[in-house]
Design a protein around this motif. Sequence first.
Motif, PDB file in Angstrom:
ATOM      1  N   MET A 116       0.840  -1.203   0.000  1.00 54.38           N
ATOM      2  CA  MET A 116       0.000   0.000   0.000  1.00 54.38           C
ATOM      3  C   MET A 116       0.872   1.250   0.000  1.00 54.38           C
ATOM      4  O   MET A 116       1.828   1.332   0.761  1.00 54.38           O
ATOM      5  CB  MET A 116      -0.858  -0.003   1.260  1.00 54.38           C
ATOM      6  CG  MET A 116      -2.284   0.324   1.008  1.00 54.38           C
ATOM      7  SD  MET A 116      -3.232  -0.137   2.449  1.00 54.38           S
ATOM      8  CE  MET A 116      -3.011  -1.906   2.446  1.00 54.38           C
ATOM      9  N   GLU A 117       0.530   2.179  -0.844  1.00 53.35           N
ATOM     10  CA  GLU A 117       1.282   3.432  -0.875  1.00 53.35           C
ATOM     11  C   GLU A 117       1.082   4.179   0.438  1.00 53.35           C
ATOM     12  O   GLU A 117      -0.021   4.239   0.962  1.00 53.35           O
ATOM     13  CB  GLU A 117       0.764   4.318  -2.024  1.00 53.35           C
ATOM     14  CG  GLU A 117       0.988   3.748  -3.407  1.00 53.35           C
ATOM     15  CD  GLU A 117       2.377   4.057  -3.921  1.00 53.35           C
ATOM     16  OE1 GLU A 117       3.102   4.784  -3.233  1.00 53.35           O
ATOM     17  OE2 GLU A 117       2.731   3.567  -4.998  1.00 53.35           O
ATOM     18  N   LYS A 118       2.137   4.767   0.894  1.00 52.96           N
ATOM     19  CA  LYS A 118       2.008   5.500   2.155  1.00 52.96           C
ATOM     20  C   LYS A 118       1.032   6.661   2.011  1.00 52.96           C
ATOM     21  O   LYS A 118       0.212   6.912   2.863  1.00 52.96           O
ATOM     22  CB  LYS A 118       3.374   6.044   2.580  1.00 52.96           C
ATOM     23  CG  LYS A 118       4.157   5.053   3.381  1.00 52.96           C
ATOM     24  CD  LYS A 118       5.434   5.664   3.850  1.00 52.96           C
ATOM     25  CE  LYS A 118       5.313   6.186   5.257  1.00 52.96           C
ATOM     26  NZ  LYS A 118       6.606   6.724   5.703  1.00 52.96           N
ATOM     27  N   ALA A 153       0.662  -5.144   7.031  1.00 49.40           N
ATOM     28  CA  ALA A 153       0.953  -5.331   5.608  1.00 49.40           C
ATOM     29  C   ALA A 153       2.402  -5.767   5.356  1.00 49.40           C
ATOM     30  O   ALA A 153       2.779  -6.018   4.217  1.00 49.40           O
ATOM     31  CB  ALA A 153       0.657  -4.049   4.843  1.00 49.40           C
ATOM     32  N   ASN A 154       3.199  -5.861   6.404  1.00 50.31           N
ATOM     33  CA  ASN A 154       4.555  -6.377   6.207  1.00 50.31           C
ATOM     34  C   ASN A 154       4.527  -7.852   5.827  1.00 50.31           C
ATOM     35  O   ASN A 154       5.461  -8.348   5.203  1.00 50.31           O
ATOM     36  CB  ASN A 154       5.405  -6.192   7.470  1.00 50.31           C
ATOM     37  CG  ASN A 154       5.720  -4.731   7.729  1.00 50.31           C
ATOM     38  OD1 ASN A 154       5.329  -3.860   6.959  1.00 50.31           O
ATOM     39  ND2 ASN A 154       6.438  -4.464   8.808  1.00 50.31           N
TER      40      ASN A 154
END
Lengths: 156, 201, 722
Positions: free
Chosen positions: B1-3, B99-100
């Motif tokens: 996911m984009e920050k 999400a890691n």
Amino acid sequence: MIKLKVNRKEYTVDINPETPLLWVLRENLGLTGTKFGCGMALCGACTVHLDGEAVRSCVTPVARAEGKEITTIEGLSLDSGHPLQQAWIAEDVPQCGYCMSGQIMSAAVLLRENPRPADADIDAAMAGNICRCGAYQRIRRAIHLAARIQGQGGGR
Amino acid sequence: MEKTDVSSQVLTQLAVKIMLVIAALCLGALAPSTWAADDRDDAGARAAFLKAYPVFMHPRCLNCHPAGDAPLQGDDSLPHAQNVQRGPEGRGRYALKCANCHQAANLPGENLPPGNPKWHMPPPGMRMVFQGKSPGDLCKQLKDPAQNGGMTLEELIDHVSHDKLVLWGWDPGNGRSKPPSHVEFVDHLRTWVKKGAACPE
Amino acid sequence: MSGIFNLSRRKFCQAGMLAGGGLILGFYLPGLDRAAAAAPPIEGTFAPNAFLKIGTDDLVTVIVNHSEMGQGVYTALPMLVAEELDADWSKVRFEAAPVDPVYNHALWGMQATGGSTSTWTEYERLRQAGATARAMLIAAAAAAWKVAPSSLRAEQGQVVHTASGRRLTYGQLAEKAAGLAPPKNVKLKDPKNFKLIGKPAKRLDTPEKVNGQGVYGLDVKVSGLLTALIARPPVFGGKVKSFDAEKAKAVPGVRQVVQIDRGIAVVAEGFWAAKRGREALGIVWDEGPQAGLDSRKQREQFAELAAQPGAVAKQKGDADAALAGAAKKIEAIYELPYLAHAPMEPLNCVADVRGGSCEIWVGTQFQTGDRDTAVEITGLKPGQVKLHTMLLGGGFGRRAVPDSHFVREAVQVSKAVKAPVKVVWTREDDIRGGYYRPVVYHAIAAGLDGAGHPVTWRHRIVCQSFTVDTPFEGAMMEHGVDASAVEGARGLPYEIPNLLVDWKRAPGAVPCLWWRSVGHSHNAFVVESFFDEVARAAGKDPYEFRRALLKNHPRHKRALELAAQKAGWGKPLPPGMGRGLAVHESFKSFVAQVAEVSVSKEGKIRVHRVVCAIDCGPVVNPDTIAAQMESGIVFGLSAALYGEITFANGRVQQRNFHDYPVLRINEMPVVEVHIVSSKDAMGGVGETGVPPIAPAVANAIFAATGRRIRRLPIRGEDLKKV
Ligand code: FES
Ligand code: FES
């Protein structure tokens, strides 16, 4: 063809997009500092930074990394000068050393988000990284030391 | 996911929540008694909620709605290994953010991390606990905009009908057990709302 | 120590020139033991006999004949050389030794790392190497300056003429020294003059382990390298009936599918393709005789065996008669499971068998056997097989395999496909791949006299032997008893007049192996837990009870006293907490540990603090000793709290770290290590921290809860308050 940016360098690899990033880094790009330990996101040996987050590359399809900044242990600092690397050397943390790339990459996220971590923060950040040699006590000590080094602007 | 995605998403959500809370304050509390329902039937509503309740208590749903600050895992709902924690946004902490490990989709293979683009748990400010809640307490919590992210009951129905992460519960990937029928679950909740959304004792 | 080495037979074989100029020095200590005499050096061996190189660049490279697997030999062994050499520590480097008889283990007649022996077996030999080189460098300087050697001294990598203050560095002297004959006799330093030995030294291998540069077996790069995964039988002893090579080859990236002794190898361009190819093989197995193996049934079988007398390992007085006549009898059954080593780096091996050569890159603890296996498979001469020892991502015994199976696989696959191949084990392959610490069943009893003194001790150990039918049988079997099964039990240190320790051999259903601390890993748990039971039955404090009965074992006693004192034995603890201790001798060292433990209502155990005292004799690197104690404690705790391999339908039921969990940082107790100042014989540290931790924790749990732990791993159900 997948375009990757690893340690500020651009690469193009012809690979099945489902392939875990770990194997692309190790086999296609020759960056073997990132290790394989479990392949199931259980041990943290394969931790790299994906846009700054400590992602487990063994379960990350390479397609997810496209267009992102990937940093591996090889790119964490120029000459092992990251405060964590300095601290790891000062405390002689590694035993077999196999887990240490992952440990350091995880700890780097911790230190960035919390420059003065308490023990509970270390537990919250680092419990995803197994050290089968049991260097945990030294990892803890070294993270505290690295926080001090970083606080004094001592990183390279 | 984009920050950037994440933070803008969070901001929008926050704005929506604030607006809803303000709206709620203007209109007065959304207590069941003020809920205008044509077919109000408290007993029927309670019965419908009780039928939906087992879904909330199913490990696929309950595991990310724990009483404590660690997500749970497995059909025995044990605390997530690796000392994983809720974190400031419900997305884990430090090097152990959801999400890691959890990808946008379930990974094939037994015991590999399940995945979803929205994988997270309720943030600390809106914990939405399922674990250990009686039907009555769970019901009250679900209805309370202060505790449910400012959702109206219609929005709540919409959420359980369409939210991707909610739907994941019925598509949990390799070998994981599933909660009872999603269609019936939504039906029960609809009935509950339609009949005035009274809460079991 | 000096008894081990017959120095008069020392023979310096070779002193030659380095390629870039400089001194290369080695020596050979022939016939140190029976094994070496029995196994003549293999014909065609190239023997450079070198332990040490000094380049014109002043760098001192110590060639280390023991494998670095975390235990610190790449630092401790160079320290031994550097001490006597008076080297500048900042100029000291290490290099892994090639395979050659000169690099054989000083006692075993083969090149190998294990048994916590690396430092103490090299203590004299490597200091000799350093002292000899130092004498030659001084002689070279004396010749250059035309002064008497006695007017010179060595310090920090230089030879100094004391009167004039002239100096030459070792690098400047290296070429000259290389031309000199090594002296016959050199005097080693008096330990009180040690500058390096005994003081904490920074590990030489740390820098490459924090920047990703260290090369483990799995990291080896060879041009044209292929990756192979092997499908091995799901049941030990099973065989392939049929498989579908074409399906596997249809997976993009898969190059070849070859059948080898141990299974089907899928050879591919990389790991992922090989893995997917392996999944596509559709193998039908003949599961063989172990298809019904079941841990629960096995437990019953072992219980039956425990009712039968075993082969006597140790006997004193009449244990049975004394038990029959004892005023108070204490009896118990203790059980321990199979355990996987689970080193952090899964097993792997790179082999390149082409034409008349074979090159192997592997993290191994067993170079000679692995090399000989390659010789056997390829038909080449030993000199045509080159084996590189890489960094080991953990060993714990798993990389010392008498049948060299993980090397065998790689050599067979490479030979078949005529290309360099890296055989990679997944974690599942590792956890399910056997070579476990055996499952063990203990029946133990003791008797007290009317005054509460123990009068008898009877201990029966039921387990398989993993040394029979291997080259180690001769060394391990003594009067029908496998020493690796009874070590740590037969040498009970406590003064008890009647004693019987026997071993009942169980069928060997599963391949087993030495697992960090080997027999001590289960015997220490049983002996030290049961001794606690005996102390409680006698109404005595477990510490005082031990002390009183350790009269004739001063090293046990000193370690125990130091640990107890540092831990504050006897001081009150908060409610819900308990303190337990254990002391155990293994691998010539004496380790005592005191654990502080709490148990929650749900039966969740938390180990808060472990105080450890070790007497390992003279100390080389105290920081490494502390690290190894910490390491052993974590390893032993992982096993005590979680470790268990079980079988159902012949299959291993665990497969990765989710169902074979190990300790994580949030569960790490505070560990304090204290070293007994000791001039006694030097012992090992790599394994010796493991044995006492499980009983110390179990005894602490008893102190906290009154519940006695008699099987491992510790189960919540054994602890829940009833
Ligand atoms: S290898 Fe990725 S977490 Fe273990
Ligand atoms: S140092 Fe060996 S696994 Fe961590």
